[in-house]
Every structure is written in C-alpha cells, then in structure tokens.
Design an enzyme around this catalytic site. Structure first.
Site, mmCIF file in Angstrom:
data_model
loop_
_atom_site.group_PDB
_atom_site.id
_atom_site.type_symbol
_atom_site.label_atom_id
_atom_site.label_comp_id
_atom_site.label_asym_id
_atom_site.label_seq_id
_atom_site.Cartn_x
_atom_site.Cartn_y
_atom_site.Cartn_z
ATOM 1 N N HIS A 153 6.055 -10.853 10.329
ATOM 2 C CA HIS A 153 5.537 -9.730 9.293
ATOM 3 C C HIS A 153 5.523 -8.471 10.821
ATOM 4 O O HIS A 153 4.903 -7.870 10.328
ATOM 5 C CB HIS A 153 4.215 -10.047 8.834
ATOM 6 N N ASP A 177 3.778 -1.361 14.571
ATOM 7 C CA ASP A 177 3.308 -1.788 13.940
ATOM 8 C C ASP A 177 4.234 -2.248 12.957
ATOM 9 O O ASP A 177 5.471 -1.876 12.473
ATOM 10 C CB ASP A 177 2.441 -1.076 12.830
HETATM 11 C C1 GDG Z 1 0.425 -7.330 9.054
HETATM 12 C C2 GDG Z 1 1.110 -6.314 9.566
HETATM 13 C C3 GDG Z 1 2.776 -5.629 7.582
HETATM 14 C C4 GDG Z 1 -7.978 -3.133 5.604
HETATM 15 N N1 GDG Z 1 -8.819 -2.636 5.617
HETATM 16 C C5 GDG Z 1 -9.345 -3.503 4.327
HETATM 17 C C6 GDG Z 1 -8.318 -3.819 3.136
HETATM 18 N N2 GDG Z 1 -7.028 -3.621 3.977
HETATM 19 C C7 GDG Z 1 -5.572 -3.642 3.721
HETATM 20 C C8 GDG Z 1 -4.839 -2.627 3.567
HETATM 21 C C9 GDG Z 1 -3.947 -3.618 3.384
HETATM 22 C C10 GDG Z 1 -3.755 -5.231 4.626
HETATM 23 O O1 GDG Z 1 -5.418 -4.910 4.550
HETATM 24 C C11 GDG Z 1 -3.588 -4.300 6.022
HETATM 25 O O2 GDG Z 1 -2.315 -4.646 5.768
HETATM 26 P P1 GDG Z 1 -1.058 -3.860 7.143
HETATM 27 O O3 GDG Z 1 0.211 -3.726 6.451
HETATM 28 O O4 GDG Z 1 -1.554 -2.547 7.356
HETATM 29 O O5 GDG Z 1 -1.561 -4.621 8.763
HETATM 30 P P2 GDG Z 1 -1.294 -5.719 9.162
HETATM 31 O O6 GDG Z 1 -2.689 -6.426 8.252
HETATM 32 O O7 GDG Z 1 -1.880 -5.641 10.616
HETATM 33 O O8 GDG Z 1 -0.645 -7.302 8.169
HETATM 34 C C12 GDG Z 1 1.608 -5.540 9.569
HETATM 35 C C13 GDG Z 1 1.663 -6.779 7.071
HETATM 36 O O9 GDG Z 1 1.751 -7.229 7.654
HETATM 37 C C14 GDG Z 1 2.566 -7.395 6.221
HETATM 38 O O10 GDG Z 1 4.222 -7.292 6.192
HETATM 39 O O11 GDG Z 1 2.663 -4.677 7.201
HETATM 40 O O12 GDG Z 1 2.587 -4.483 9.957
HETATM 41 O O13 GDG Z 1 0.623 -6.587 11.447
HETATM 42 O O14 GDG Z 1 -3.169 -3.906 1.840
HETATM 43 O O15 GDG Z 1 -4.654 -2.533 2.604
HETATM 44 N N3 GDG Z 1 -8.089 -4.470 2.550
HETATM 45 C C15 GDG Z 1 -9.999 -4.528 1.976
HETATM 46 N N4 GDG Z 1 -10.746 -4.016 2.203
HETATM 47 C C16 GDG Z 1 -10.994 -3.521 3.780
HETATM 48 O O16 GDG Z 1 -11.694 -2.732 4.667
HETATM 49 N N5 GDG Z 1 -9.725 -4.958 0.934
#
Ligand code: GDG
Length: 468
Positions: free
Chosen positions: A155, A363
């Site tokens: 990821h 990211d």
């Molecule tokens: C890893 C990789 C890759 C965030 N704050 C809250 C919340 N979130 C949710 C977002 C989104 C998820 O968490 C975060 O996903 P990201 O993709 O932005 O980042 P990572 O957590 O670092 O994930 C990344 C991912 O894996 C998938 O392969 O895209 O690059 O680092 O869904 O909305 N959700 C809630 N409350 C929050 O305060 N409920």
C-alpha cells in the site's frame, strides 16, 4: 470458487467498527464473499501473544486474530515496521532507525503469524497478504509446506535501489517478496523501482510483462491502483451533507467558504508544509481573509513514536502562529482537530468544501483525493489540489497538481482554485470523477484476484526454506 483468505496487520473486527472504519475494510468489501477468512493482529497486547487464535464470525466472514506480546509489538510493529520500513518506503532515510533485534522481532512475528494461520488453511485457498508489515509471510508459509497461491499488495510506494539498499538486510526482504506468486503496486513507477531492486540484488531478469523467475518459481508483478466505492461514497455524502454535524459546520461558516484537509497525523502527509502554505495564502492574498476557513482533520496515529510526537508539537506551533497572526475575534483561518471523525460525517464535510488540499510528501495512493471527488455535488463541484508525489496523481492529472515542498506554490494554487470559474470546476471534476468511478475498489480486487487465480499452485514442490 476458491476461498479468499486476507492477511493484514490489523483486522477490522466487526465489533470495533466505528469512527475509524475505512481503508482496507472498505476496499475489500466486495471481494470478501461469504465464507472468506480474514487473519491478522487483534490490536491487543498480551502475555500469550500469538499462542491463542481468537475466532469470530460476522455476516458469514470469519475473523481470526492473534495478540502480540509487548516485546513483539515493540520490535515488529513500532520499531521495524513503522520506525524503519515506513520511513524508508517514503524516501525518508533520515528517519530510518535500524536495530538488528527489531528486525529479528519482525521476522519472528511473521513466522508466528504463518504458524497460526496454517491450521486454518484449505488447499485451494487464495491467500492475499497486505502491506509492509508482512513481507516475509509467504516465505514463512512456504517453509511450513503451504503450496497455495499467495499474493501480496504493497500500500506504500516502493523506492529505487539507492534508497532501498540503505536498509540493512534489504536483500532478504526482496528475496521474501519473491516467494509470492503475485506482487501488486499502486503505480508503474513503484513496480519499476521494485524490479530494479530485484535485478540489482537478486540478479533476476524481469520479462516485459513484469514477471521474473527466482529460485525456480515465477513471480508476477502487477500495477493495480486501489480505488473506492465511488457510488456508495457519493450517496453517503449526499445524505450526510444534511446531518447535524454538517449543518453545524455550515452554520459556523456563516455563508463563507470551506477548504478541507483530511489525513492521518503522519509526517508523510506534508502537514507542516501545508500549514505554512495556509499562512502564506492568507498573507499573500488578503482578499481571502474572512472569506474562507480551512478545516484540517488529522486523526492521531502511532503516538508511541518519537517522530510522530515531534510532528505533533511542530504542527501545534505552526497552527498557533498562523491563527495568532490572522485570526479575528469572529473568524479563525485554520481549524485543526486531531480526533477522528465518523466516516459518514467526513463524507458530508467533503461535499461542503469548495477546495480540498491533499499534499503528501509521498503517498502510496491517497484515498482522500478519491473520496473528495466522489463526494462532490456534480452541479457545483469543488476543486482538488493534489501533490505530484501521491500515487493518485498518476490517475488524477485533472486535479491542480502541486509540489508539496513548495508552500508558495500551494498558496498560489489555493488562490487559483478559489477563483476558478464554475465551468472549469465542472470540467475538471467530470474528468476526475470518470477515473474515480471506473478504477473502483471492486475493480482493484477483481484485477488482483484474477492474476492470483491464474498463478500456478505449488503442491508438489519441496517447501521453500526461510532465510535465517
Ligand atoms: C495507506 C497508504 C494508500 C482519515 N481520517 C479519518 C478517516 N480517514 C480515512 C480517509 C481514508 C483513509 O482514512 C486514509 O487513507 P489514505 O489513502 O489517505 O492514507 P493511509 O492511511 O496512509 O493509507 C495510502 C492506502 O493505504 C490504501 O492503499 O492510499 O497511500 O499510505 O479513507 O477517509 N476516516 C475516518 N475518520 C477520520 O478522522 N472515519
């Protein structure tokens, strides 16, 4: 049809779903047909560690979890996975802390996980392992004689050889990845970086289709960008924009605009530079003062690590400076919260926001960029500002793409977004929405699992010896 077995560090137990539900659970929802098994860490620390496997069933899915001892938690999770691999895979060699005993703990937990999982496996299961915590899983399962098809999805980004080789014992991790049948990445650049490392370190010769032979088995590498359930998230946003939380947020804006950022509180997300950029924005473009507020939701994560504690202090300082400088008694430029918000509430907030600023320094993908686009009102959509170093930038080039290290550029781009015509906003959104609605979570799973299903089974092979 073969049963799917998902293996990930944290298992999103049905009993624990709440504010943090999201990420992998949402991405895999369609692939998890009745009968599937999800295995991993319970999130608990106990003296028994992996000795007991806890099993629970919900909606015909079996969740099997093990605990970690305090020592394993520190070595495997805190120190090696998040203190060495995470910074390395995000190009932050300066933050990399390698200790041989942590690496030994990482290897040991992967071995223990494999031993706990093996009795739960059936011969035809397709095993899908997720993320950097579990790179050696396939090798350990193979050492126990498991001949199933095993795939791995990373990821995070993958880094070029000059960076990867900074990690002591990195060659062992590459050899461990070569014990999988399929290894998936979000972007072509990450796959190329991995193949370059494998060529350099393992001496393999990749074929034009991305496969290579190692120790008389074939490893297929694939590019498979993760997506979201765009329709589901759009429906959630359309409802949630009328929720009490969204209404309260709208009322607090008193007719002014909202810009939003939503990230885990992590140094890879570029929050310091973004906050500096917000200060520059209000400094360089005073016409926007009082006209817009920026809301940053930065759910705290990995709080037991020094790098994250330092980051939090730095962000507190920049927020204090920015707000101290530009606030009026009835207007705050930067609203900053470090608590998690419910997923549906976030969907409503995304729909309210005229601009989203998604500026990670690195990211793997960044799902927030995709969620923001899915959540928009098609008649009056907002503008996405996106870092060129997010994997999402590959597919989402119709966003306003910025260099996340350049706070002046981010500030200027915020001004551009806020002065963009409705026509241009719609055009850009339509292009971006087409991508997000096509490259969905369902497609991500389908592509990965069809590659895995095509891989050869290894029933008659002698077990692969784990590297000691
Ligand atoms: C890893 C990789 C890759 C965030 N704050 C809250 C919340 N979130 C949710 C977002 C989104 C998820 O968490 C975060 O996903 P990201 O993709 O932005 O980042 P990572 O957590 O670092 O994930 C990344 C991912 O894996 C998938 O392969 O895209 O690059 O680092 O869904 O909305 N959700 C809630 N409350 C929050 O305060 N409920």
């Amino acid at each position: 049809m073969a049963r799917l077995v998902v293996v990930s560090n944290r298992v999103p137990l049905p009993s624990e779903r709440g504010a943090k539900a999201g990420g992998l659970a949402v991405a895999l929802a369609d692939a998890l047909r009745p009968g599937s098994l999800w295995f991993g860490w319970s999130g608990r620390r106990s003296n028994r560690g992996t000795a007991t496997t806890h099993v629970q069933r919900s909606d015909s899915i079996t969740y099997a979890t093990v605990d970690l001892t305090e020592a394993d938690y520190n070595a495997f999770y805190v120190n090696f996975s998040n203190g060495a691999l995470w910074p390395l895979l995000h190009f932050r060699m300066g933050l990399l802390e390698f200790h041989a005993e942590d690496y030994a703990g990482y290897r040991s937990v992967n071995r223990q996980f494999a031993a706990s999982l093996k009795p739960l496996l059936q011969p035809d299961d397709l095993i899908w392992v997720h993320d950097y915590h579990l790179i050696p899983m396939a090798m350990e399962l193979r050492a126990l004689g498991v001949g199933n098809r095993i795939g791995f999805f990373l990821h995070t980004p993958f880094v070029p050889p000059q960076v990867f080789q900074a990690l002591p014992r990195s060659g062992e991790l590459l050899a461990a990845l070569a014990a999988y049948d399929v290894v998936g990445f979000h972007t072509a650049a990450y796959r190329t970086a991995f193949l370059d490392c494998a060529s350099d370190c393992l001496g393999v010769t990749p074929r034009p289709n991305g496969s290579f032979a190692f120790r008389s088995r074939t490893v297929q590498t694939i590019v498979d960008p993760i997506g979201i359930d765009a329709d589901g998230f759009a429906a959630q946003a359309a409802t949630a924009v009328r929720s009490p939380e969204a209404r309260a947020l709208r009322e607090s804006l008193a007719g002014k605009l909202l810009a939003i950022g939503v990230d885990r509180l992590d140094y890879s997300k570029g929050l310091s530079n973004r906050f500096v950029a917000i200060g520059r924005f209000f400094g360089n473009y005073p016409e926007h003062r009082r006209q817009i507020s920026f809301l940053q939701v930065a759910a705290r994560s990995r709080e037991d690590q020094h790098a994250y504690q330092r980051l939090r202090r730095e962000l507190d300082r920049i927020v204090g400076e920015t707000n101290g400088r530009y606030s009026e008694f009835d207007w705050t430029p930067l609203r900053y919260m470090t608590r998690a918000v419910k997923r549906e509430t976030l969907a409503g907030f995304f729909r309210l926001a005229r601009v989203a600023v998604v500026t990670p320094l690195r990211d793997g993908m960044n799902l927030v960029a995709k969620e923001y686009i899915a959540a928009q009102d098609p008649d009056d959509p907002g503008v996405l500002i996106l870092s060129k170093f997010a994997g999402a930038a590959d597919e989402m080039s119709a966003a306003l793409i910025v260099n996340p290290y350049d706070s002046d550029e981010i500030a200027e781009t915020m001004h551009r977004a806020l002065t963009m015509s409705l026509e241009e906003r719609r055009e850009r959104w339509q292009t971006l929405h087409a991508v997000v609605a096509t490259n969905t979570a369902e497609r991500f799973c389908h592509v990965f699992l069809s590659h895995l299903a095509r891989a050869e089974r290894h029933v008659d092979r002698p077990p692969l010896r784990a590297i000691s």
